[in-house]
Design an enzyme around this catalytic site. Structure first.
Site, PDB file in Angstrom:
ATOM      1  N   TYR A  67       0.783  -1.240   0.000  1.00  0.00           N
ATOM      2  CA  TYR A  67       0.000   0.000   0.000  1.00  0.00           C
ATOM      3  C   TYR A  67       0.815   1.290   0.000  1.00  0.00           C
ATOM      4  O   TYR A  67       0.719   2.104  -0.918  1.00  0.00           O
ATOM      5  CB  TYR A  67      -0.923   0.002   1.217  1.00  0.00           C
ATOM      6  CG  TYR A  67      -1.972  -1.069   1.207  1.00  0.00           C
ATOM      7  CD1 TYR A  67      -3.213  -0.858   0.614  1.00  0.00           C
ATOM      8  CD2 TYR A  67      -1.737  -2.308   1.805  1.00  0.00           C
ATOM      9  CE1 TYR A  67      -4.194  -1.841   0.606  1.00  0.00           C
ATOM     10  CE2 TYR A  67      -2.707  -3.298   1.796  1.00  0.00           C
ATOM     11  CZ  TYR A  67      -3.932  -3.067   1.204  1.00  0.00           C
ATOM     12  OH  TYR A  67      -4.883  -4.033   1.188  1.00  0.00           O
ATOM     13  N   ARG A  70     -11.636  -4.505  -3.462  1.00  0.00           N
ATOM     14  CA  ARG A  70     -11.821  -5.629  -4.380  1.00  0.00           C
ATOM     15  C   ARG A  70     -12.175  -6.905  -3.634  1.00  0.00           C
ATOM     16  O   ARG A  70     -12.854  -7.787  -4.154  1.00  0.00           O
ATOM     17  CB  ARG A  70     -10.554  -5.864  -5.211  1.00  0.00           C
ATOM     18  CG  ARG A  70      -9.380  -6.336  -4.357  1.00  0.00           C
ATOM     19  CD  ARG A  70      -8.242  -6.926  -5.156  1.00  0.00           C
ATOM     20  NE  ARG A  70      -7.178  -7.343  -4.239  1.00  0.00           N
ATOM     21  CZ  ARG A  70      -7.081  -8.569  -3.725  1.00  0.00           C
ATOM     22  NH1 ARG A  70      -7.952  -9.502  -4.021  1.00  0.00           N
ATOM     23  NH2 ARG A  70      -6.082  -8.856  -2.904  1.00  0.00           N
ATOM     24  N   ASP A 125     -13.032  -9.153   3.712  1.00  0.00           N
ATOM     25  CA  ASP A 125     -13.242 -10.159   4.747  1.00  0.00           C
ATOM     26  C   ASP A 125     -14.236  -9.564   5.747  1.00  0.00           C
ATOM     27  O   ASP A 125     -13.888  -8.729   6.580  1.00  0.00           O
ATOM     28  CB  ASP A 125     -11.892 -10.462   5.405  1.00  0.00           C
ATOM     29  CG  ASP A 125     -11.968 -11.422   6.575  1.00  0.00           C
ATOM     30  OD1 ASP A 125     -13.079 -11.682   7.078  1.00  0.00           O
ATOM     31  OD2 ASP A 125     -10.906 -11.893   7.014  1.00  0.00           O
TER      32      ASP A 125
END
Length: 304
Positions: free
Chosen positions: A130, A206, A209
């Site tokens: 990230y 995308r 959880d």
């Protein structure tokens, strides 16, 4: 989560655990009505906030920050472990065990990353995840683009633009297998309402959880939006979360039912105790949640 239990399609997945999944869901929260951190189970919000500050390359992760320094600090597992954040450890640990055959425990792996410089150099990198993409996206001509700083500049100088966003989905790095895990929350975009002087933020995810990760994702989207608003002279507006492959792992079903049996409580209030000179100056000590009164945590195994 109830919809996932009732209507999710049972699917095999990369981890081998299996999921109940749905495609394309949204959640929306007004930040003026409270800070959206789940109350039906305890979210360890300091851990969540430390993770997003690490991704942004903020003060706690790199005291002498430069853009390239931030990019390096946001790829190292050791930086998180030094702050007692363990949520990224399973992926490099699994890679180490698979590639070496050394069935070392997760704790011993973490200890070696923390205390053995040579081991950390070999096995403590998460790849260009990230923060590297957000703060130092590498171009073909050798330049480095700080997308987050560009967003701040646009919010100040072109607040009604439709390109106020950053993205972590670097196709070249992903398909070369360089990342420990490709970004799940892959794009952030921001919107200024001139009538209310509010800043709203959205995240496209995308892969979501629903039991373990989503609570962190919502809290961090709300935090980033709030900190950007403070730094650029706006009031926090809304956050909008877009989940694409939204799933409940099959080994989280009983935990989900336990959480759903609880009655939600009032959201807390985000307290920003001091305003640094830039977005990248915040540390966890600057942040607090006032009135957070959750139910107890519910343990569940992360799927790697």
């Amino acid at each position: 989560m109830q919809e996932l239990l009732d209507n999710g399609s049972e699917r095999t997945d990369r981890t081998g655990v299996g999921t109940n999944a749905l495609f394309g869901r949204t959640l929306r929260f007004n930040l003026q009505e409270g800070f959206p951190v789940l109350t039906t189970k305890r979210i360890f919000w300091k851990t969540a906030f430390k993770e997003i500050l690490w991704m942004l390359g903020c003060k706690d992760t790199n005291p002498s920050m430069t853009v390239e320094g931030a990019a390096v600090s946001t790829t190292r597992l050791r930086v998180l472990l030094e702050q007692n954040v363990h949520i990224w450890s399973e992926w490099p640990h699994a890679k180490y065990v698979k590639e070496t055959g050394d069935n070392i425990s997760l704790k011993d792996f973490e200890d070696r990353v923390l205390n053995d410089d040579a081991f950390d150099s070999s096995w403590g990198s998460l790849g260009p995840v990230y923060g590297k993409q957000w703060r130092a996206w590498s171009t073909e001509d050798g330049r480095s683009i700080d997308q987050v700083s560009e967003v701040i500049s646009m919010l100040k100088n072109d607040p009604y633009g439709r390109r106020i966003l950053w993205d972590g989905w670097n196709v070249a790095d992903i398909y070369a297998g360089k990342m420990a895990l490709p970004p799940c929350h892959k794009q952030y975009q921001f919107f200024v309402n001139p009538e209310t002087n509010t800043l709203s933020g959205a995240c496209v995810q995308r892969s979501a959880d629903a039991f373990l990760g989503l609570g962190f994702n919502l809290a961090n989207l709300a935090l980033v939006t709030s900190l950007l608003a403070e730094q650029t002279g706006y009031v926090p507006g809304e956050i909008v979360w877009f989940g694409l492959d939204t799933h409940l792992y099959l080994n989280h079903v009983e935990q989900a039912r336990e959480q759903l049996a609880r009655t939600p409580r009032e959201f807390p209030k985000l307290i920003i105790k001091s305003k640094p000179d830039s977005l990248f100056g915040y540390s966890i000590d600057d942040l607090d949640l006032e009135g957070y009164d959750p139910y107890p945590a519910i343990k569940a195994q992360v799927a790697v």
